[in-house]
Motif scaffolding. Structure first.
Motif, short mmCIF file in Angstrom:
data_model
loop_
_atom_site.label_atom_id
_atom_site.label_comp_id
_atom_site.label_asym_id
_atom_site.label_seq_id
_atom_site.Cartn_x
_atom_site.Cartn_y
_atom_site.Cartn_z
N THR A 231 8.19 -10.33 46.85
CA THR A 231 7.37 -11.25 47.64
C THR A 231 6.31 -11.84 46.72
N ILE A 232 6.04 -13.12 46.88
CA ILE A 232 4.96 -13.74 46.11
C ILE A 232 3.79 -13.95 47.05
N SER A 233 2.64 -13.39 46.68
CA SER A 233 1.48 -13.52 47.56
C SER A 233 0.33 -14.21 46.84
N GLY A 234 -0.63 -14.68 47.64
CA GLY A 234 -1.84 -15.27 47.07
C GLY A 234 -1.65 -16.64 46.48
N ILE A 235 -0.76 -17.42 47.07
CA ILE A 235 -0.57 -18.78 46.57
C ILE A 235 -1.72 -19.65 47.08
N ARG A 236 -2.55 -20.15 46.15
CA ARG A 236 -3.69 -20.97 46.56
C ARG A 236 -3.22 -22.35 47.01
N PRO A 237 -4.05 -22.98 47.85
CA PRO A 237 -3.66 -24.28 48.39
C PRO A 237 -3.23 -25.29 47.32
N GLN A 238 -4.03 -25.34 46.21
CA GLN A 238 -3.68 -26.30 45.16
C GLN A 238 -2.31 -26.01 44.57
N ILE A 239 -2.03 -24.70 44.39
CA ILE A 239 -0.75 -24.32 43.81
C ILE A 239 0.39 -24.68 44.77
N ALA A 240 0.16 -24.45 46.05
CA ALA A 240 1.17 -24.81 47.05
C ALA A 240 1.47 -26.31 46.96
N GLN A 241 0.39 -27.10 46.78
CA GLN A 241 0.58 -28.55 46.65
C GLN A 241 1.37 -28.89 45.40
N THR A 242 1.01 -28.23 44.27
CA THR A 242 1.73 -28.48 43.03
C THR A 242 3.21 -28.17 43.19
N ILE A 248 9.69 -28.02 43.32
CA ILE A 248 10.28 -26.72 43.03
C ILE A 248 10.75 -26.09 44.34
N GLU A 249 11.99 -25.67 44.34
CA GLU A 249 12.60 -25.13 45.55
C GLU A 249 12.36 -23.63 45.62
N PHE A 250 11.55 -23.19 46.57
CA PHE A 250 11.32 -21.75 46.70
C PHE A 250 12.39 -21.08 47.56
N GLY A 251 13.18 -21.92 48.21
CA GLY A 251 14.33 -21.42 48.95
C GLY A 251 13.95 -20.35 49.96
N ASP A 252 14.71 -19.25 49.95
CA ASP A 252 14.46 -18.21 50.95
C ASP A 252 13.58 -17.11 50.38
N ILE A 253 12.82 -17.44 49.34
CA ILE A 253 11.95 -16.43 48.75
C ILE A 253 10.74 -16.24 49.64
N SER A 254 10.44 -14.97 49.92
CA SER A 254 9.36 -14.74 50.88
C SER A 254 8.01 -14.86 50.21
N THR A 255 7.12 -15.59 50.86
CA THR A 255 5.76 -15.76 50.36
C THR A 255 4.79 -15.32 51.45
N LYS A 256 3.66 -14.76 51.02
CA LYS A 256 2.63 -14.33 51.97
C LYS A 256 1.28 -14.83 51.47
N ALA A 257 0.35 -15.04 52.42
CA ALA A 257 -0.95 -15.59 52.05
C ALA A 257 -1.74 -14.61 51.18
N THR A 258 -1.76 -13.34 51.56
CA THR A 258 -2.55 -12.37 50.80
C THR A 258 -1.70 -11.17 50.41
N LEU A 259 -2.24 -10.42 49.46
CA LEU A 259 -1.58 -9.19 49.01
C LEU A 259 -1.43 -8.22 50.18
N ASP A 261 -1.12 -8.91 53.40
CA ASP A 261 0.00 -9.35 54.26
C ASP A 261 1.33 -8.94 53.65
N ALA A 262 1.42 -9.12 52.32
CA ALA A 262 2.67 -8.81 51.64
C ALA A 262 2.97 -7.32 51.73
N LEU A 263 1.92 -6.49 51.60
CA LEU A 263 2.11 -5.04 51.68
C LEU A 263 2.59 -4.65 53.08
N VAL A 264 1.96 -5.22 54.10
CA VAL A 264 2.36 -4.92 55.48
C VAL A 264 3.83 -5.30 55.69
N ALA A 265 4.20 -6.48 55.21
CA ALA A 265 5.58 -6.93 55.36
C ALA A 265 6.55 -5.99 54.66
N ALA A 266 6.16 -5.54 53.45
CA ALA A 266 7.03 -4.63 52.69
C ALA A 266 7.19 -3.31 53.42
#
Lengths: 278, 133, 138
Positions: A231-242, A248-259, A261-266
């Protein structure tokens, strides 16, 4: 070089050694005041002169000749030491080029040192200087490479967050080399700890370019091939825009706002897996 | 070249590839597995590749084919133990393991295969032993 | 890659399946000796495996020439695959992902190129094929 006879050059250096050394030493000490002691400079110069005369006696005329193997080794060691001690390129080169000051005393004497001999010696000193400079640069490069490697190791900790969950918090600018090291280290940690979940947290990353994004994606795909989820977490707004702007196709890769959130999901995914087993 | 041995563990066929495979041996393994799945009625195939130093396009295709064949024969294939360097190389090569499930090690791979046994309709409805074969 | 002279060369014939395995193992041994990272070793060996198989299947057999390289601090491995087969007519097409003249996945040439630092190919219809790859320690 026509006329320049190695044995004759050795003889000149030997017979006028005292004068040459004195002028050389004076020049070096003036230039390197505070950097080196007189006795140390004298010892170094003595070694260089010995090796130079020795090489000439064995018929060497150019620094590349096998007769000068010893001299080249000596100069390489000396330059490497100076690079480590933080000498500037000028300070390092001057130690050798100042030998010319010693040779100029020969020109002023009446004992008939021919122009041809003098030129041959000066030319040899130029070779020594260039070689010293090259060795110095190589040593500096080696030091920089070493430090870069250490920095790379230090800057990429992979931590275990929970049983079966590891995370790598990335901080600072990501370049290709660093991302690659992270990727390898993270995947190895999955194997070593038997963890089926990895979290790549990029909260501390100011910017992501196409190449780095590709490396992150490849890490996720590689982890999947090994049987783990990333899981990729902590993607800042600017990076999301970039990411979107770069297409860039992130496809079905799971992303979470914070670490978190990612831990809970895991953990949730782990839990489902466990309850499914019954 | 010796054939790769296939072990049977309950309703699962277990293959551990320990040597650098020749292409012929890989093809042979693919055939042998198809044969054994039908013979034994196995529901799962577990392939341990922790001994493999590389997976090139040929071996990758073999793994995908085995998964495809077992799916047709109603069995699930799990590939386990892929080394990190191998995974990174496969991604760079552009090689995907289509239809292949993966797990970190044999234990986790077996865990993935087990639910299929206990929840099979036969087992649930008729209370038959899943390990009948 | 022409600027660096190989230290020693090792020639291996590629005529059977078993030879492909032997090329892989020899490349691995050299790559370890040249202190390539584990990932770079794996990439180089995988590329060598793809190319050796190409030499066998499409080139009708040939040979691999392995050599160690040095360039200052860095050490490396170079492998050259040669065959006298039919050669490749449309190289651009052959270097495209997914294109294959046989029944492969079409990742051989294009994939191998992505796995190594240096990649050169020299081929023409009827003139055989020569592919050279090299990777270096970091």
């Amino acid at each position: 070089m026509p006329g320049a006879d190695a044995a004759r050059l050795a003889e000149i250096l030997e017979s006028r050694r005292a004068d040459i050394s004195a002028a050389w030493l004076d020049a070096v000490i003036t230039e390197l005041r505070g950097r080196t002691t007189r006795s140390e400079a004298e010892r170094e110069q003595g070694e260089i002169l010995d090796a130079l005369v020795g090489g000439l006696r064995h018929g060497g005329l150019r620094l590349t000749d096998p007769a000068f193997d010893g001299l080249r080794g000596l100069l390489a060691d000396l330059s490497a030491t100076r690079a480590r001690l933080g000498f500037t390129p000028r300070e390092t080169a001057v130690g050798v080029f100042a030998l010319k000051e010693g040779l100029y005393t020969l020109a002023a004497d009446e004992q008939g040192t021919g122009l041809v001999e003098l030129m041959s010696l000066v030319r040899l000193v130029d070779d020594l200087g260039l070689f010293t400079f090259e060795s110095f640069a190589a040593a500096r490069e080696a030091i920089i490479a070493e430090q870069a490697e250490q920095l790379l190791e230090l800057s990429t900790p992979v931590v275990k967050l929970w049983e079966g969950v590891v995370a790598v918090p990335l901080v600072g600018t990501l370049d290709s080399a660093r991302t690659q090291v992270v990727m390898e280290k993270l995947l190895q940690t999955l194997v070593d700890t038997g963890s089926e979940h990895a979290i790549i947290d990029i909260t501390g990353v100011p910017a992501v370019d196409t190449q780095v994004a590709q490396h992150l994606l490849k890490t996720v795909v590689a982890a999947r091939l090994m049987g783990a989820e990333c899981t990729i977490s902590g993607i800042r707004p600017q990076i999301a825009q970039t990411i979107v702007a770069l297409g860039i196709e992130f496809g079905d890769i799971s992303t979470k706002a914070t670490l978190a959130d990612a831990l809970v999901a895991a953990l949730r995914a782990n839990g489902t897996a466990k309850s499914a087993i019954g | 070249m010796d054939a790769v041995p296939i072990l049977k563990l309950g309703s699962t066929l277990l293959v551990s590839i320990q040597v650098d495979l020749q292409d012929q041996t890989a093809l042979q393994l693919q055939e042998d597995l198809a044969e054994r799945i039908t013979q034994t009625g196995a529901r799962g195939v577990l392939i341990d590749i922790s001994g493999l130093e590389i997976v090139d396009s040929f071996i990758g295709r073999m793994l995908s084919s085995i998964a495809g064949i077992s799916r047709v024969l109603d069995a699930t294939t799990v590939v386990v133990g892929m080394r990190p360097a191998v995974a990174i190389t496969m991604v760079e090569l552009g090689l995907q393991l289509d239809g292949v499930k993966t797990a970190l090690d044999v234990e986790k791979g077996l865990r993935m295969l087990r639910p299929a046994d206990t929840t099979s309709p036969e087992a649930l409805l008729l209370g038959l032993d899943a390990d009948r074969a | 890659m022409t600027a660096v002279e190989p230290d020693a060369a090792q020639r291996l014939a590629i005529a059977t399946d078993g030879d492909v395995v032997r090329v892989r193992q020899a490349v691995r041994a050299l790559a370890q000796g040249a202190r390539l990272s584990l990932v770079d070793q794996t990439k180089l060996v995988t590329a060598a495996s793809e190319l050796a198989r190409n030499t066998l299947i499409y080139g009708g057999g040939g040979e691999a020439v392995l050599s160690e390289l040095t360039n200052g601090r860095r050490t490396g491995v170079r492998v050259e695959f040669r065959d006298d087969g039919p050669g490749i007519g449309d190289l651009d097409q052959a270097m495209t992902d997914g294109w294959t003249s046989g029944n492969g996945l079409g990742l051989g040439l294009s994939g191998a190129r992505r796995l190594v630092e240096q990649f050169e190919i020299d081929t023409a219809p009827g003139a055989g094929t020569r592919v050279t790859i090299a990777s270096w320690s970091r």
